[in-house]
Each structure stands twice: as structure tokens, then as C-alpha cells.
Design an enzyme around this catalytic site. Structure first.
Site, short mmCIF file in Angstrom:
data_model
loop_
_atom_site.label_atom_id
_atom_site.label_comp_id
_atom_site.label_asym_id
_atom_site.label_seq_id
_atom_site.Cartn_x
_atom_site.Cartn_y
_atom_site.Cartn_z
N HIS A 1 -69.06 40.36 -37.89
CA HIS A 1 -68.30 39.39 -38.75
C HIS A 1 -66.85 39.15 -38.09
O HIS A 1 -65.64 39.41 -39.03
CB HIS A 1 -68.21 40.38 -40.20
CG HIS A 1 -67.82 39.48 -41.19
ND1 HIS A 1 -66.68 39.38 -41.73
CD2 HIS A 1 -68.66 38.78 -42.17
CE1 HIS A 1 -66.66 38.53 -42.81
NE2 HIS A 1 -67.83 38.20 -43.16
N ASP B 1 -71.42 32.95 -46.96
CA ASP B 1 -71.89 33.19 -45.57
C ASP B 1 -72.82 34.49 -45.30
O ASP B 1 -73.16 34.84 -44.26
CB ASP B 1 -70.45 33.52 -44.49
CG ASP B 1 -69.67 34.88 -45.30
OD1 ASP B 1 -69.45 34.81 -46.58
OD2 ASP B 1 -68.79 35.38 -44.38
N HIS B 2 -73.03 35.16 -46.51
CA HIS B 2 -74.07 36.28 -46.57
C HIS B 2 -75.20 35.84 -47.51
O HIS B 2 -76.08 36.73 -47.36
CB HIS B 2 -73.33 37.28 -47.29
CG HIS B 2 -72.21 38.14 -46.28
ND1 HIS B 2 -72.37 39.08 -45.50
CD2 HIS B 2 -71.02 37.41 -46.04
CE1 HIS B 2 -71.03 39.32 -44.80
NE2 HIS B 2 -70.33 38.25 -45.30
N HIS C 1 -71.01 36.23 -51.49
CA HIS C 1 -70.25 35.16 -50.85
C HIS C 1 -71.13 34.21 -49.89
O HIS C 1 -72.20 34.85 -49.33
CB HIS C 1 -69.29 35.72 -49.88
CG HIS C 1 -68.10 35.84 -50.64
ND1 HIS C 1 -66.90 36.81 -50.42
CD2 HIS C 1 -67.52 35.51 -51.87
CE1 HIS C 1 -66.09 37.01 -51.36
NE2 HIS C 1 -66.25 35.98 -52.30
#
Length: 305
Positions: A270, A68-69, A66
Site C-alpha cells: 500500500h 481502492d480496496h 474505500h
């Protein structure tokens, strides 16, 4: 070891939090290292605000693909090369990580001037460098996702040099063999077992870094008995059903796992961008209801292990 949080927000950055990334500084006297776990957009910018440089990285572990990682990875790799770094770099991540890196470099006309290896992981042992090992555990998320358990090997106990000298065994090369637990034969014919002169072994530190996940069967084993558990807490307890439906955990679930696993300390990260500072503190309070040794990750926070 020490863990430096570079980004602690879920999904999108906020004014106070960048998206997910964290550095593990392996402070070993002879074999130090710098490992990066996840690399959300802007990670290299975050590193500029620390004492650490991308050129010092030797391993990068990606939990899942994903954005955002992951979206900070191509820029970091290219900047590392443009700075003239020639030290090798290893990347570990789920299936697709190789295609992502190779495609972004190719389409952007970019390259690395240092040796770059990419390994697509599966559940089980990922790396063992003789001092520590990293094991991947499958988590529950809409895409393939892993948590990483980092374990130092136990350290040999101290050698009782005084007792050896009292037996008329002089200091020297034999001491090193005895410290390794070996059995040696002395010039006078005596046989000495090093294990008889060693203090009990010192347990190595254990750390669990979770990717995004809803509660899952592998979680307890991944977190079992760790000195530090890093776990997402995307949403508050009242929104637990929504969190789980999207492959995430609530505050309560993260804290309950830490308690069930016998972890010494929990750091939650997170957090959804919906939570401001006041909301984040309320999230921390919810966790502490179930596990008192919980702290809230902030960007640039340093946690010693």
C-alpha cells in the site's frame, strides 16, 4: 500457506502497481481453499495473470469500504457467475458491505448463479473452519476498518507407532484413536492413553493482514508473534504526521510494530503512488533500519508462510 499479492498501490493504480488485493492459498492436503483479501479495481484482471481463477475463491475478506480496496468486487462477482461457477462464496466485511454488493448488483441488473452469503463483521472471531480461524481487529482509519488475523490450529504431534508395537499393540483402528489423544481399552484389558505416545503438538502458522491504519491500540495484539505481518507503509518516515492524519502509517511505524510484536517477517504494501521504484526501495531501506526482516510487496510476488 502462500500469499500472492495482486495489487500493492495506495489510492490509485500506477504503471507498475494495481490497487490493493491479495490471495491466500491454503495448501491443505484435504481441505485446501483460496481466500481473497480486499478487491481493488481491476483485481479480476490481475487474477488472469496468475494460475488462480475467481471460481476457486470460497471466501473474500474486505478490510474497509474505500474504493481502492473494494471497487473490483462487483465485476469479479459477476464474472464468476457468467463463467458458470456454482461453488458457494462468502464475503466478510464492515457494516455497509451487504448494501454495497446488493445495490450494485440490483442497479446493474446483475445476479449470481451461485450461493452468495455476506456477513458484516464486528471485532472478534469471524470464522473457524476447524483447521484455522480468522479474527477481526478494529483499526484507526476515517471509515470502519479491520485487520484480519489468520491462525492455523495446532497440529497434533506424531504418534510413536514403534513404541506402541513394542508394547504388543498392533497397528489398526486403535492407532487412529490414540493419535487423537484418546484413551482406549485393549482386548486384554490394558488401558492406553494416546497422549503418552504423542510428540509435542506442532504450532500452526499465524498471519496478520492489516487494512489501512494509523497506529492504534489493537495493532500489537493483531500482530503478536505472527509468522508474517502484512502492513501498509503509505508514506515515508519524514511524512509520518501527514500519514497519521489521514489514517495511515509510515515506514518506521510499520517496522517498529513488527519489532514490538515479535513478528518473524514483515511485508510492506500500500505504497503511495508518489513513489517510483527508486523511492520504493528507499522506503524498504527505512523499514530495515527498525526491522531487518522486511520485504517490499510487488504485484504478483508470492510469499510462503
Amino acid at each position: 500457506m502462500e500469499l500472492i499479492f495482486l495489487g500493492t498501490s495506495a489510492g490509485v493504480p500506477t504503471r507498475a502497481r494495481n490497487v490493493t488485493a491479495m490471495l491466500l492459498n491454503l495448501q491443505h492436503p484435504t481441505r485446501a481453499g483460496l481466500w481473497l483479501f480486499d478487491c481493488g479495481e481491476g483485481t479480476q484482471h490481475q487474477m488472469l495473470r496468475t494460475a488462480f481463477h475467481p471460481g476457486k475463491l470460497d471466501k473474500i475478506f474486505i478490510t474497509h469500504l474505500h474504493g481502492d480496496h473494494l471497487f473490483g468486487l462487483p465485476g469479479l462477482l459477476c464474472s464468476r457467475s457468467m463463467a458458470g461457477n456454482v461453488q458457494p462464496l462468502q464475503i466478510y466485511g464492515p457494516k455497509g458491505i451487504r448494501e454495497f454488493v446488493e445495490t450494485t448488483l440490483r442497479l446493474s441488473g446483475s445476479w449470481t448463479d451461485y450461493p452468495l452469503t455476506i456477513e458484516e463483521v464486528t471485532p472478534g472471531l469471524v470464522v473457524d473452519d476447524g483447521l484455522r480461524k480468522v479474527t477481526a481487529y478494529p483499526l484507526s482509519h476515517p471509515v470502519e476498518c479491520y485487520g484480519y488475523r489468520i491462525e492455523e490450529h495446532d497440529k497434533p504431534g506424531a504418534l510413536n507407532a514403534a513404541a506402541l508395537k513394542a508394547q504388543g499393540i498392533p497397528a489398526g483402528p486403535l492407532f487412529q484413536q490414540l493419535k487423537e489423544g484418546k484413551t482406549v481399552t485393549l482386548p486384554d484389558g490394558r488401558i492406553v492413553n494416546g497422549a503418552d505416545y504423542l510428540a509435542p503438538a506442532e504450532s500452526g502458522k499465524k498471519l496478520a493482514i492489516f487494512g489501512d491504519t494509523a497506529p492504534c491500540p489493537a495493532a500489537l495484539e493483531l500482530a503478536q508473534g505472527v509468522d508474517l505481518l502484512v502492513h501498509e507503509a503509505t508514506l515515508e518516515q519524514a511524512m509520518e504526521e501527514k500519514a497519521n492524519s489521514r489514517g495511515h502509517s509510515s515506514t518506521r511505524q510499520a517496522a517498529q510494530l513488527a519489532a514490538d510484536a515479535g513478528a518473524k517477517k514483515l511485508v510492506i504494501t500500500h505504497l503511495s503512488s508518489r513513489y517510483d521504484e527508486q523511492g520504493s526501495q528507499a522506503m524498504l531501506a527505512e523499514c530495515k533500519t527498525y526491522f531487518s526482516q522486511t520485504t517490499l510487496a510487488e504485484d504478483f510476488a508470492v510469499v510462503h508462510i
